[in-house]
Design a protein around this motif. Structure first.
Motif, mmCIF file in Angstrom:
data_model
loop_
_atom_site.group_PDB
_atom_site.id
_atom_site.type_symbol
_atom_site.label_atom_id
_atom_site.label_comp_id
_atom_site.label_asym_id
_atom_site.label_seq_id
_atom_site.Cartn_x
_atom_site.Cartn_y
_atom_site.Cartn_z
ATOM 1 N N THR A 405 35.055 31.722 52.735
ATOM 2 C CA THR A 405 36.383 31.125 52.705
ATOM 3 C C THR A 405 37.025 31.274 51.327
ATOM 4 O OG1 THR A 405 35.247 29.013 52.366
ATOM 5 C CG2 THR A 405 36.098 29.462 54.573
ATOM 6 N N ASP A 406 36.229 31.216 50.256
ATOM 7 C CA ASP A 406 36.766 31.446 48.913
ATOM 8 C C ASP A 406 37.360 32.850 48.821
ATOM 9 O OD1 ASP A 406 35.756 28.931 48.231
ATOM 10 O OD2 ASP A 406 33.896 29.771 47.417
ATOM 11 N N VAL A 407 36.608 33.821 49.332
ATOM 12 C CA VAL A 407 37.063 35.211 49.296
ATOM 13 C C VAL A 407 38.354 35.370 50.104
ATOM 14 C CG1 VAL A 407 36.477 37.602 49.830
ATOM 15 C CG2 VAL A 407 34.697 36.033 49.017
ATOM 16 N N LEU A 408 38.399 34.775 51.282
ATOM 17 C CA LEU A 408 39.570 34.905 52.143
ATOM 18 C C LEU A 408 40.809 34.266 51.520
ATOM 19 C CD1 LEU A 408 37.819 34.279 55.568
ATOM 20 C CD2 LEU A 408 38.829 36.434 54.786
ATOM 21 N N LYS A 409 40.622 33.199 50.780
ATOM 22 C CA LYS A 409 41.748 32.589 50.067
ATOM 23 C C LYS A 409 42.306 33.553 49.013
ATOM 24 C CE LYS A 409 40.105 27.846 50.767
ATOM 25 N NZ LYS A 409 39.493 26.647 50.133
ATOM 26 N N ALA A 410 41.415 34.221 48.285
ATOM 27 C CA ALA A 410 41.854 35.192 47.285
ATOM 28 C C ALA A 410 42.545 36.386 47.934
ATOM 29 C CB ALA A 410 40.672 35.658 46.439
ATOM 30 N N ILE A 411 42.009 36.841 49.052
ATOM 31 C CA ILE A 411 42.629 37.957 49.775
ATOM 32 C C ILE A 411 44.036 37.572 50.218
ATOM 33 C CG2 ILE A 411 42.498 39.386 51.865
ATOM 34 C CD1 ILE A 411 40.307 40.170 50.015
ATOM 35 N N ALA A 412 44.189 36.346 50.756
ATOM 36 C CA ALA A 412 45.492 35.884 51.208
ATOM 37 C C ALA A 412 46.504 35.834 50.064
ATOM 38 C CB ALA A 412 45.363 34.507 51.858
ATOM 39 N N LEU A 413 46.022 35.529 48.863
ATOM 40 C CA LEU A 413 46.911 35.449 47.705
ATOM 41 C C LEU A 413 47.220 36.815 47.093
ATOM 42 C CD1 LEU A 413 45.518 32.254 45.946
ATOM 43 C CD2 LEU A 413 47.699 32.490 47.146
ATOM 44 N N GLY A 414 46.554 37.884 47.560
ATOM 45 C CA GLY A 414 46.899 39.217 47.087
ATOM 46 C C GLY A 414 45.791 40.018 46.450
ATOM 47 N N ALA A 415 44.585 39.465 46.377
ATOM 48 C CA ALA A 415 43.463 40.212 45.788
ATOM 49 C C ALA A 415 42.980 41.298 46.735
ATOM 50 C CB ALA A 415 42.310 39.271 45.459
ATOM 51 N N THR A 416 42.497 42.399 46.169
ATOM 52 C CA THR A 416 41.877 43.455 46.973
ATOM 53 C C THR A 416 40.458 43.076 47.366
ATOM 54 O OG1 THR A 416 43.218 45.204 45.984
ATOM 55 C CG2 THR A 416 41.102 45.863 46.940
ATOM 56 N N ALA A 417 39.729 42.505 46.426
ATOM 57 C CA ALA A 417 38.338 42.105 46.664
ATOM 58 C C ALA A 417 37.934 41.104 45.597
ATOM 59 C CB ALA A 417 37.408 43.316 46.661
ATOM 60 N N VAL A 418 36.756 40.517 45.782
ATOM 61 C CA VAL A 418 36.281 39.460 44.893
ATOM 62 C C VAL A 418 34.883 39.816 44.401
ATOM 63 C CG1 VAL A 418 35.519 37.060 44.848
ATOM 64 C CG2 VAL A 418 37.685 37.652 45.938
ATOM 65 N N GLY A 419 34.640 39.583 43.118
ATOM 66 C CA GLY A 419 33.317 39.820 42.543
ATOM 67 C C GLY A 419 32.448 38.573 42.616
ATOM 68 N N ILE A 420 31.185 38.757 42.986
ATOM 69 C CA ILE A 420 30.217 37.661 43.029
ATOM 70 C C ILE A 420 29.050 38.026 42.116
ATOM 71 C CG2 ILE A 420 28.664 36.308 44.489
ATOM 72 C CD1 ILE A 420 30.510 36.819 46.828
ATOM 73 N N GLY A 421 28.647 37.089 41.262
ATOM 74 C CA GLY A 421 27.616 37.385 40.283
ATOM 75 C C GLY A 421 26.407 36.477 40.350
ATOM 76 N N ARG A 422 26.534 35.241 39.829
ATOM 77 C CA ARG A 422 25.380 34.352 39.695
ATOM 78 C C ARG A 422 24.578 34.173 40.985
ATOM 79 N NH1 ARG A 422 28.762 31.416 35.917
ATOM 80 N NH2 ARG A 422 27.714 31.054 33.908
ATOM 81 N N PRO A 423 25.234 33.971 42.148
ATOM 82 C CA PRO A 423 24.417 33.757 43.349
ATOM 83 C C PRO A 423 23.404 34.864 43.609
ATOM 84 C CG PRO A 423 26.675 33.136 43.793
ATOM 85 C CD PRO A 423 26.666 33.774 42.429
ATOM 86 N N PHE A 424 23.756 36.101 43.272
ATOM 87 C CA PHE A 424 22.811 37.197 43.464
ATOM 88 C C PHE A 424 21.637 37.089 42.493
ATOM 89 C CE2 PHE A 424 26.652 39.291 45.294
ATOM 90 C CZ PHE A 424 26.143 39.504 46.559
ATOM 91 N N LEU A 425 21.899 36.613 41.279
ATOM 92 C CA LEU A 425 20.807 36.401 40.325
ATOM 93 C C LEU A 425 19.832 35.362 40.854
ATOM 94 C CD1 LEU A 425 22.773 36.209 36.930
ATOM 95 C CD2 LEU A 425 21.470 38.152 37.803
ATOM 96 N N TYR A 426 20.375 34.267 41.358
ATOM 97 C CA TYR A 426 19.522 33.213 41.879
ATOM 98 C C TYR A 426 18.749 33.688 43.110
ATOM 99 C CZ TYR A 426 22.438 30.276 38.864
ATOM 100 O OH TYR A 426 23.092 29.739 37.790
ATOM 101 N N ALA A 427 19.380 34.547 43.900
ATOM 102 C CA ALA A 427 18.734 35.033 45.121
ATOM 103 C C ALA A 427 17.535 35.913 44.808
ATOM 104 C CB ALA A 427 19.743 35.794 45.978
ATOM 105 N N PHE A 428 17.692 36.871 43.863
ATOM 106 C CA PHE A 428 16.536 37.734 43.601
ATOM 107 C C PHE A 428 15.519 37.058 42.687
ATOM 108 C CE2 PHE A 428 19.264 40.138 40.315
ATOM 109 C CZ PHE A 428 18.553 39.735 39.192
ATOM 110 N N SER A 429 15.928 36.015 41.973
ATOM 111 C CA SER A 429 14.961 35.267 41.168
ATOM 112 C C SER A 429 14.017 34.454 42.044
ATOM 113 C CB SER A 429 15.688 34.332 40.197
ATOM 114 O OG SER A 429 16.434 35.077 39.246
ATOM 115 N N THR A 430 14.424 34.193 43.279
ATOM 116 C CA THR A 430 13.594 33.415 44.186
ATOM 117 C C THR A 430 12.930 34.277 45.264
ATOM 118 O OG1 THR A 430 15.661 32.885 45.339
ATOM 119 C CG2 THR A 430 14.744 31.203 43.910
#
Length: 507
Positions: A405-430
């Protein structure tokens, strides 16, 4: 001499500041002259003088960092590892507990959202890695605002639309992607997992998303490119070196290797104060009264400082023509924080901007990317008459994203795409690569559900009228608490008294 094979005893004799040899990955290096120039200070190298420093070196350096920074004559040869005395590793009680928790991690089927990975990572990661990954600037208000800003945007869904089939694929800089997200650059992957950023490369290939390779990856650039699947697209995040010849060679090498976009970081002329990281680092290293080189300023910056002193604070708009002269890759400025700079980037003929405050790690009270997005879209339409999303000048956002839903809000406001960082770090750390893949699957499932509920068969149907962002610029406003986010958020600590182990607590 480079072909010589040393014994462990021979290397161990060179354990002083005047003659300091270390072993990394079975190779012997003379770092005596490099000690004063080491960004992390001489102390940490001297700790391993005459010894095997691989375990300390590997998590925060690409494999080729030492060969790039030392002249050939300082690369002395190899060592017979059977003769090398093992460095005694003292495992603290806290670390034993964390290691035991790994065996207690729930099945991935029980991980339901991106917040879950962060909660689990906090329990099993070592202190250095957790402090580096989770820390942010000053009072950490900005990192929290990055997430909270999305809560001031509300949906206006449409009904009675045929959403039997929904499609959330798109293109980023002309590159097809199965999700409107990319894995944004985050440094020091091996602090969380021995395979580091390779976890991201492999998972991105399986799920058809783009990985942005960081300048400060723990894995080497070529290692990450070599690991890509046939046809897989990657971007490069660039910290600009004070030595522009180094930057030119890096950029042109990346272009030859097939990198599809150059994201130039422009919001870090100096590191922000990341006090969780700084406190952890300070406690981990006792004062070194014998250290002849005063490196206190460097150590106080935590893990980040040790790898980033090369970044050029003199980078400016006048350098843009030079970048255009050395590469044909699309150029994107990463870290734009106001519409005026986005407008200039457009006028300079760049391919786009990332609206970002560096994950809340630089300037405290820098507005969230999604808030800046709303004004950039409005002002560029007003000043230049352009509409967004726009293929010729693309806007990206990062920071604080935890849901589709965060991504879709940004898309609605005019973004092409959204970058995600920390969650991927936490995912591979576990969970390693499996964790990264789980995040991408979770997002896929969330996109499918939420696009149906929005009444949007494709991303082109996710338009400005589908969101109410009238409260976005109001920084004092009542919104429902995000309990999962704040359960994970670890409050900052105050300075504490030193208390002897046998001292009785004060009543």
């Amino acid at each position: 001499m480079a072909g010589k094979v040393f014994t462990g005893e021979e290397v161990a004799q060179h354990n002083t500041r005047e003659s300091c040899w270390i072993i990394v990955h079975g190779k012997v290096y003379d770092v005596s002259e490099f000690l004063p120039d080491h960004p992390g200070g001489a102390k940490i190298i001297l700790k391993y003088a005459g010894k095997d420093a691989t375990a300390e070196y590997e998590p925060i350096h690409p494999p080729d960092a030492i060969t790039k920074n030392l002249p050939p004559e300082k690369q002395l040869g190899s060592v017979d590892m059977n003769t090398v005395k093992k460095v005694e590793v003292v495992i603290r009680a806290e670390d034993k507990i964390r290691q035991e928790r790994f065996a207690q991690l729930p099945s991935l089927s029980e991980v339901l959202n991106l917040h879950d990975f962060e909660a689990l990572a906090r329990l099993v990661m070592n202190e250095k890695a957790w402090a580096y990954y989770s820390s942010a600037a000053d009072d950490e208000i900005t990192i929290r605002e990055n997430h909270a800003a999305y809560h001031r945007i509300w949906f206006r869904p449409r009904i009675l639309r045929n959403v039997t089939n929904v499609d959330w694929s798109t293109k980023i800089l002309g590159i097809p992607t199965k999700l409107p997200i990319y894995i944004t650059a985050t440094a020091l992957g091996k602090l969380g997992h021995p395979d580091g950023e390779l976890n991201l490369t492999r998972a991105a290939a399986k799920y058809g998303v783009v990985q942005m390779i960081p300048t400060l990856a723990s894995c080497s650039f070529d290692e990450l490119v070599d690991a890509a699947a046939p046809g897989q697209s990657q971007f490069l995040q660039l910290y600009v070196n004070k030595d522009r010849e180094i930057t030119r060679k890096f950029v042109q090498h990346a272009e030859k290797r097939g990198i599809k976009g150059l994201f130039i970081t422009v919001d870090a002329p100096q590191l922000g104060r990341r006090e969780k990281d700084m406190r952890q680092k300070f406690e981990a290293e006792a004062p070194d009264e014998m250290d002849k080189n005063d490196q206190k300023a460097d150590r106080s910056q935590g893990a980040a400082r040790a790898i980033s002193t090369f970044i050029d604070p003199g980078l400016c708009w006048e350098d843009i023509p030079w970048f255009k002269s050395i590469t044909k890759m699309p150029l994107i400025l990463k870290g734009v924080q106001c519409w005026e700079d986005a407008l200039r980037a457009y006028d300079e003929g760049l391919a786009g901007v990332v609206l970002s405050n560096h994950g809340g790690r630089q300037l405290e009270f820098a507005r969230s990317g999604v808030e800046v997005l709303a004004e950039v879209v409005e002002k560029l339409k007003e000043k230049r008459g352009i509409e967004f999303p726009n293929e010729k000048f693309q806007i990206f956002v990062d920071g604080g994203v935890r849901r589709a839903t965060d991504v879709l809000k940004a898309i609605a406001l005019g973004a092409t795409a959204v970058g995600i960082g920390r969650p991927f770090l936490y995912a591979f750390s576990t969970y390693g690569q499996d964790g990264v893949e789980k995040i991408l699957q979770i997002l896929n499932d969330e996109f499918e559900m939420n696009m149906r509920l929005l009444g949007a068969p494709t991303l082109k149907d996710v338009v400005r009228d589908m969101v109410d962002a009238s409260c976005l610029h109001q920084h004092i406003v009542s919104v429902p608490d995000d309990r999962l986010f704040y359960l994970n958020y670890e409050s900052m600590a105050h300075a504490q008294l030193r208390v002897a182990k046998d001292a009785k607590p004060r009543l």
